[in-house]
Motif scaffolding. Structure first.
Motif, PDB file in Angstrom:
ATOM      1  N   ASP A  73       0.817  -1.214   0.000  1.00  0.00           N
ATOM      2  CA  ASP A  73       0.000   0.000   0.000  1.00  0.00           C
ATOM      3  C   ASP A  73       0.851   1.264   0.000  1.00  0.00           C
ATOM      4  O   ASP A  73       0.391   2.310  -0.393  1.00  0.00           O
ATOM      5  N   ASN A  74       2.107   1.189   0.444  1.00  0.00           N
ATOM      6  CA  ASN A  74       3.079   2.267   0.277  1.00  0.00           C
ATOM      7  C   ASN A  74       2.543   3.655   0.621  1.00  0.00           C
ATOM      8  O   ASN A  74       2.653   4.586  -0.152  1.00  0.00           O
ATOM      9  N   LEU A  75       1.958   3.809   1.767  1.00  0.00           N
ATOM     10  CA  LEU A  75       1.382   5.087   2.179  1.00  0.00           C
ATOM     11  C   LEU A  75       2.456   6.068   2.632  1.00  0.00           C
ATOM     12  O   LEU A  75       3.466   5.684   3.213  1.00  0.00           O
ATOM     13  N   ASN A  76       2.224   7.349   2.382  1.00  0.00           N
ATOM     14  CA  ASN A  76       3.068   8.434   2.881  1.00  0.00           C
ATOM     15  C   ASN A  76       4.537   8.308   2.481  1.00  0.00           C
ATOM     16  O   ASN A  76       5.425   8.577   3.273  1.00  0.00           O
ATOM     17  N   GLU A  77       4.776   7.928   1.249  1.00  0.00           N
ATOM     18  CA  GLU A  77       6.145   7.831   0.758  1.00  0.00           C
ATOM     19  C   GLU A  77       6.272   8.629  -0.523  1.00  0.00           C
ATOM     20  O   GLU A  77       5.364   8.644  -1.348  1.00  0.00           O
ATOM     21  N   ILE A  78       7.410   9.312  -0.659  1.00  0.00           N
ATOM     22  CA  ILE A  78       7.707  10.057  -1.881  1.00  0.00           C
ATOM     23  C   ILE A  78       9.128   9.707  -2.312  1.00  0.00           C
ATOM     24  O   ILE A  78       9.898   9.137  -1.521  1.00  0.00           O
ATOM     25  N   GLU A  79       9.450  10.041  -3.544  1.00  0.00           N
ATOM     26  CA  GLU A  79      10.816   9.868  -4.037  1.00  0.00           C
ATOM     27  C   GLU A  79      11.334  11.237  -4.433  1.00  0.00           C
ATOM     28  O   GLU A  79      10.622  12.008  -5.079  1.00  0.00           O
ATOM     29  N   VAL A  80      12.575  11.538  -4.014  1.00  0.00           N
ATOM     30  CA  VAL A  80      13.170  12.837  -4.317  1.00  0.00           C
ATOM     31  C   VAL A  80      14.399  12.660  -5.203  1.00  0.00           C
ATOM     32  O   VAL A  80      14.801  11.537  -5.511  1.00  0.00           O
ATOM     33  N   THR A  81      15.003  13.773  -5.565  1.00  0.00           N
ATOM     34  CA  THR A  81      16.176  13.813  -6.417  1.00  0.00           C
ATOM     35  C   THR A  81      17.155  12.685  -6.077  1.00  0.00           C
ATOM     36  O   THR A  81      17.462  12.462  -4.910  1.00  0.00           O
ATOM     37  N   GLY A  82      17.630  12.003  -7.095  1.00  0.00           N
ATOM     38  CA  GLY A  82      18.598  10.929  -6.897  1.00  0.00           C
ATOM     39  C   GLY A  82      17.977   9.583  -6.587  1.00  0.00           C
ATOM     40  O   GLY A  82      18.675   8.619  -6.325  1.00  0.00           O
ATOM     41  N   GLY A  83      16.643   9.516  -6.588  1.00  0.00           N
ATOM     42  CA  GLY A  83      15.969   8.247  -6.314  1.00  0.00           C
ATOM     43  C   GLY A  83      15.826   7.926  -4.837  1.00  0.00           C
ATOM     44  O   GLY A  83      15.434   6.816  -4.475  1.00  0.00           O
ATOM     45  N   LEU A  84      16.121   8.881  -3.961  1.00  0.00           N
ATOM     46  CA  LEU A  84      16.008   8.654  -2.523  1.00  0.00           C
ATOM     47  C   LEU A  84      14.544   8.636  -2.111  1.00  0.00           C
ATOM     48  O   LEU A  84      13.787   9.548  -2.434  1.00  0.00           O
ATOM     49  N   ARG A  85      14.164   7.602  -1.389  1.00  0.00           N
ATOM     50  CA  ARG A  85      12.806   7.512  -0.861  1.00  0.00           C
ATOM     51  C   ARG A  85      12.743   8.225   0.490  1.00  0.00           C
ATOM     52  O   ARG A  85      13.670   8.149   1.298  1.00  0.00           O
ATOM     53  N   VAL A  86      11.633   8.914   0.733  1.00  0.00           N
ATOM     54  CA  VAL A  86      11.370   9.570   2.009  1.00  0.00           C
ATOM     55  C   VAL A  86      10.077   8.953   2.532  1.00  0.00           C
ATOM     56  O   VAL A  86       9.058   8.942   1.840  1.00  0.00           O
ATOM     57  N   ASP A  87      10.129   8.399   3.751  1.00  0.00           N
ATOM     58  CA  ASP A  87       9.012   7.631   4.293  1.00  0.00           C
ATOM     59  C   ASP A  87       8.689   8.112   5.712  1.00  0.00           C
ATOM     60  O   ASP A  87       9.496   8.772   6.357  1.00  0.00           O
ATOM     61  N   ASP A  88       7.512   7.756   6.192  1.00  0.00           N
ATOM     62  CA  ASP A  88       7.060   8.200   7.511  1.00  0.00           C
ATOM     63  C   ASP A  88       7.299   7.172   8.614  1.00  0.00           C
ATOM     64  O   ASP A  88       6.733   7.282   9.683  1.00  0.00           O
ATOM     65  N   ASN A  89       8.173   6.205   8.394  1.00  0.00           N
ATOM     66  CA  ASN A  89       8.346   5.119   9.347  1.00  0.00           C
ATOM     67  C   ASN A  89       8.815   5.573  10.724  1.00  0.00           C
ATOM     68  O   ASN A  89       8.492   4.951  11.723  1.00  0.00           O
ATOM     69  N   ALA A  90       9.589   6.652  10.816  1.00  0.00           N
ATOM     70  CA  ALA A  90      10.072   7.145  12.113  1.00  0.00           C
ATOM     71  C   ALA A  90       9.183   8.254  12.676  1.00  0.00           C
ATOM     72  O   ALA A  90       9.485   8.820  13.711  1.00  0.00           O
ATOM     73  N   TRP A  91       8.103   8.572  11.983  1.00  0.00           N
ATOM     74  CA  TRP A  91       7.217   9.668  12.378  1.00  0.00           C
ATOM     75  C   TRP A  91       6.383   9.245  13.580  1.00  0.00           C
ATOM     76  O   TRP A  91       5.831   8.154  13.608  1.00  0.00           O
TER      77      TRP A  91
END
Length: 182
Positions: A49-67
């Motif tokens: 389901d991959n909720l609350n994840e985006i990809e930024v410059t360079g292919g780096l994923r940003v996720d909410d796992n530590a939120w």
């Protein structure tokens, strides 16, 4: 402990390593001046389901796992093309990707707000009347609310048909403002 600042070459190197052998695994890093390249990337193995994840410059994923669960995540979720001044957090290999895990809103610094939409694409105004258009009101919408009022400059391509004010102000904390048409 201060964050390690990665340049774009280091981000590309980091995202090319898809094992726990990454030297960045578990480190707190900061990336500067990154753009959302995918506002809704496909999930990796076990992350359907991959909720609350985006990809930024360079292919780096940003996720909410530590939120923190009790704190609302970024709302609205950044769209493709949105710019961040910086994003900070620990790095973790999860679901087949190296991911940056911001811990709270202090880890996320948005770039300046930008015009997101000018809508609707088609609106009407009665001849000789001024004010709101119909069937929907003409609005400008920002990609992010700001802490201060933001002035948006306006022009009309054909002032013989419709005129608009020279500016409209999107108030602090708001996402949109209505444009009166004459």
């Amino acid at each position: 402990m201060p964050a390690v600042v990665l340049d774009s070459a280091a981000v590309l190197t980091m995202t090319g390593i898809d094992t726990f052998a990454s030297p960045y695994e578990g480190m707190i890093i900061r990336v500067n001046d990154v753009v959302v390249t995918n506002g809704d990337p496909d999930g990796g193995p076990g992350d359907l389901d991959n909720l609350n994840e985006i990809e930024v410059t360079g292919g780096l994923r940003v996720d909410d796992n530590a939120w923190p669960a009790a704190t609302p995540y970024i709302d609205p979720l950044p769209a493709t093309g949105e710019v961040f001044s910086s994003i900070t957090g620990p790095v973790s290999f999860r679901n087949g990707f190296m991911k940056l895990l911001p811990r709270d809103l202090e880890d996320i610094v948005f770039a300046d707000a930008a015009l997101s939409t000018f809508s609707p694409t088609l609106a009407y105004q009665r001849v000789g009347e001024a004010g709101d258009t119909f069937p929907e009101v003409l609005t400008v919408r920002l990609n992010r609310a700001t802490d201060a009022d933001l002035t948006v400059e306006l022009t009309s391509d054909n002032t013989g048909v419709a005129t608009v004010p020279a500016t409209v102000v999107v108030s602090a904390g708001e996402l949109e403002a209505v444009i009166a048409v004459d």
